[in-house]
Scaffold this active site. Structure first.
Site, PDB file in Angstrom:
ATOM      1  N   ASP A  53       0.834  -1.211   0.000  1.00 50.61           N
ATOM      2  CA  ASP A  53       0.000   0.000   0.000  1.00 50.61           C
ATOM      3  C   ASP A  53       0.869   1.261   0.000  1.00 50.61           C
ATOM      4  OD1 ASP A  53      -2.256   1.544   0.054  1.00 50.61           O
ATOM      5  OD2 ASP A  53      -2.736   1.149   2.157  1.00 50.61           O
ATOM      6  N   GLY A  54       0.367   2.306  -0.628  1.00 53.42           N
ATOM      7  CA  GLY A  54       1.031   3.615  -0.560  1.00 53.42           C
ATOM      8  C   GLY A  54       1.642   4.097  -1.863  1.00 53.42           C
TER       9      GLY A  54
ATOM     10  N   ARG B 112     -11.804   1.537  -9.050  1.00 57.99           N
ATOM     11  CA  ARG B 112     -10.906   2.656  -9.387  1.00 57.99           C
ATOM     12  C   ARG B 112     -11.190   3.130 -10.818  1.00 57.99           C
ATOM     13  NH1 ARG B 112      -5.234   2.203  -6.148  1.00 57.99           N
ATOM     14  NH2 ARG B 112      -6.171   1.547  -4.203  1.00 57.99           N
TER      15      ARG B 112
ATOM     16  N   ASN C 115     -10.717  -3.369  -6.305  1.00 58.71           N
ATOM     17  CA  ASN C 115      -9.969  -2.361  -7.080  1.00 58.71           C
ATOM     18  C   ASN C 115     -10.639  -2.009  -8.409  1.00 58.71           C
ATOM     19  OD1 ASN C 115      -6.661  -3.418  -5.972  1.00 58.71           O
ATOM     20  ND2 ASN C 115      -7.911  -1.722  -5.239  1.00 58.71           N
TER      21      ASN C 115
ATOM     22  N   SER D 250      -7.091  -6.111  -5.814  1.00 60.41           N
ATOM     23  CA  SER D 250      -8.191  -6.722  -5.067  1.00 60.41           C
ATOM     24  C   SER D 250      -9.463  -6.727  -5.904  1.00 60.41           C
ATOM     25  CB  SER D 250      -8.438  -5.954  -3.760  1.00 60.41           C
ATOM     26  OG  SER D 250      -9.166  -4.774  -4.035  1.00 60.41           O
ATOM     27  N   SER D 251     -10.416  -7.562  -5.506  1.00 61.96           N
ATOM     28  CA  SER D 251     -11.678  -7.602  -6.249  1.00 61.96           C
ATOM     29  C   SER D 251     -12.420  -6.272  -6.104  1.00 61.96           C
ATOM     30  CB  SER D 251     -12.535  -8.784  -5.792  1.00 61.96           C
ATOM     31  OG  SER D 251     -12.509  -8.922  -4.393  1.00 61.96           O
TER      32      SER D 251
HETATM   33  C1  FPP Z   1      -1.840   0.308  -3.304  1.00 69.87           C
HETATM   34  O1  FPP Z   1      -1.416   1.623  -3.463  1.00 69.87           O
HETATM   35  C2  FPP Z   1      -1.371  -0.506  -4.386  1.00 69.87           C
HETATM   36  C3  FPP Z   1      -2.159  -1.103  -5.330  1.00 69.87           C
HETATM   37  C4  FPP Z   1      -3.608  -0.947  -5.411  1.00 69.87           C
HETATM   38  C5  FPP Z   1      -1.607  -1.920  -6.365  1.00 69.87           C
HETATM   39  C6  FPP Z   1      -0.372  -2.673  -6.026  1.00 69.87           C
HETATM   40  C7  FPP Z   1       0.349  -2.817  -7.274  1.00 69.87           C
HETATM   41  C8  FPP Z   1       1.688  -2.780  -7.428  1.00 69.87           C
HETATM   42  C9  FPP Z   1       2.652  -2.705  -6.325  1.00 69.87           C
HETATM   43  C10 FPP Z   1       2.264  -2.789  -8.764  1.00 69.87           C
HETATM   44  C11 FPP Z   1       2.459  -4.167  -9.238  1.00 69.87           C
HETATM   45  C12 FPP Z   1       1.228  -4.482  -9.913  1.00 69.87           C
HETATM   46  C13 FPP Z   1       1.029  -5.433 -10.732  1.00 69.87           C
HETATM   47  C14 FPP Z   1      -0.347  -5.509 -11.291  1.00 69.87           C
HETATM   48  C15 FPP Z   1       2.098  -6.397 -11.143  1.00 69.87           C
HETATM   49  P1  FPP Z   1      -2.515   2.749  -3.567  1.00 69.87           P
HETATM   50  O2  FPP Z   1      -2.666   3.102  -4.987  1.00 69.87           O
HETATM   51  O3  FPP Z   1      -3.747   2.329  -2.862  1.00 69.87           O
HETATM   52  O4  FPP Z   1      -1.779   3.891  -2.783  1.00 69.87           O
HETATM   53  P2  FPP Z   1      -2.450   5.062  -1.931  1.00 69.87           P
HETATM   54  O5  FPP Z   1      -3.216   4.393  -0.817  1.00 69.87           O
HETATM   55  O6  FPP Z   1      -1.260   5.814  -1.446  1.00 69.87           O
HETATM   56  O7  FPP Z   1      -3.311   5.827  -2.884  1.00 69.87           O
END
Ligand code: FPP
Length: 226
Positions: free
Chosen positions: A6-7, A57, A54, A51-52
């Site tokens: 996350d992040g 988004r 996501n 995730s299911s």
């Molecule tokens: C959470 O960060 C991350 C995700 C939803 C996706 C995780 C994906 C990767 C690390 C890239 C690799 C991916 C693949 C498909 C190989 P966020 O976007 O929720 O961050 P935030 O909470 O800071 O907005």
């Protein structure tokens, strides 16, 4: 071990970059995490990539994540295979575009006999959905007379989960300071050590992995005993 990565979005925002740049950096961090876990002798690393939930988004972000997935499965496949890593998918990746689903299927099939380490990627995964699928499978077995209701126990349920061929989950890490499971491995996390760290996922590196494993080794696990 498993990681809720996350992040990425916050990492990008702090640098005045688009969210896609955060996901790209996040994918590089995932690559480094696999390497560091392998070097530390971790048997199985499970990564929550999509995730299911996501799908809620914006389409542009879903496209960015799908493109990253396509790029990395193509680019990383050979080195994963060479390093004896078995790739496994949790969730229903067939919901992604057909070419991506095919690439993933091919990588899973071609690495299926590798034994050094398993990397499980959760794609279009949700733990409640996984449990619902397991219940449906067991109910079908009962309906067809292959199973008695009284025979449904924890072992049978585990065998019906996507994780049936993975070792027990010992350590679950979430980065970026959030402290929740977000529908990830709810059944499997029953006795896992939970580690919430402030680091934003793209900044998670080999040192972060070693620090996490060190913290895990320090914890005393009692599984309900004394
Ligand atoms: C959470 O960060 C991350 C995700 C939803 C996706 C995780 C994906 C990767 C690390 C890239 C690799 C991916 C693949 C498909 C190989 P966020 O976007 O929720 O961050 P935030 O909470 O800071 O907005």
């Amino acid at each position: 071990m498993a990681i809720i990565m996350d992040g990425n979005g916050r990492w990008a925002k702090a640098r005045g970059l688009p969210r896609a740049a955060g996901h790209r950096a996040g994918a590089e961090a995932a690559r480094a995490a696999v390497r560091a876990a392998g070097e530390a002798g971790v048997e199985c690393l499970t990564l929550y990539a999509f995730s299911s939930e996501n799908w809620r988004r914006p389409a542009s972000e879903i496209n960015d994540l799908t493109a990253l997935l396509r790029f990395y499965v193509k680019k990383e496949f050979e080195s994963l295979h060479r390093e004896g890593i078995r790739l496994k998918i949790l969730g229903d990746h067939t919901a992604f575009e057909a070419d991506v689903a095919r690439l993933v299927d091919d990588a899973v099939a071609r690495t299926s006999a590798n034994e050094r380490m398993t990397v499980a990627i959760a794609l279009n995964y949700g733990a409640r959905g996984e449990l619902a699928n397991a219940m449906r499978r067991l109910a079908a077995d009962v309906a067809q007379g292959r199973l008695q209701p009284g025979d449904i126990d924890e072992t049978r349920i585990e065998a019906a989960l996507d994780t049936h061929d993975l070792p027990p989950l010992d350590l679950l890490i979430r980065t970026s300071g959030e402290q929740r499971l977000s529908n990830f491995l709810l059944w499997q996390a029953a006795y896992a050590e939970l580690l919430f760290i402030e680091t934003l996922w793209p900044d998670f590196d080999g040192d972060s992995m070693r620090a996490a494993l060190h913290e895990f080794a320090r914890r005393e696990r009692r599984y309900g005993g004394l």
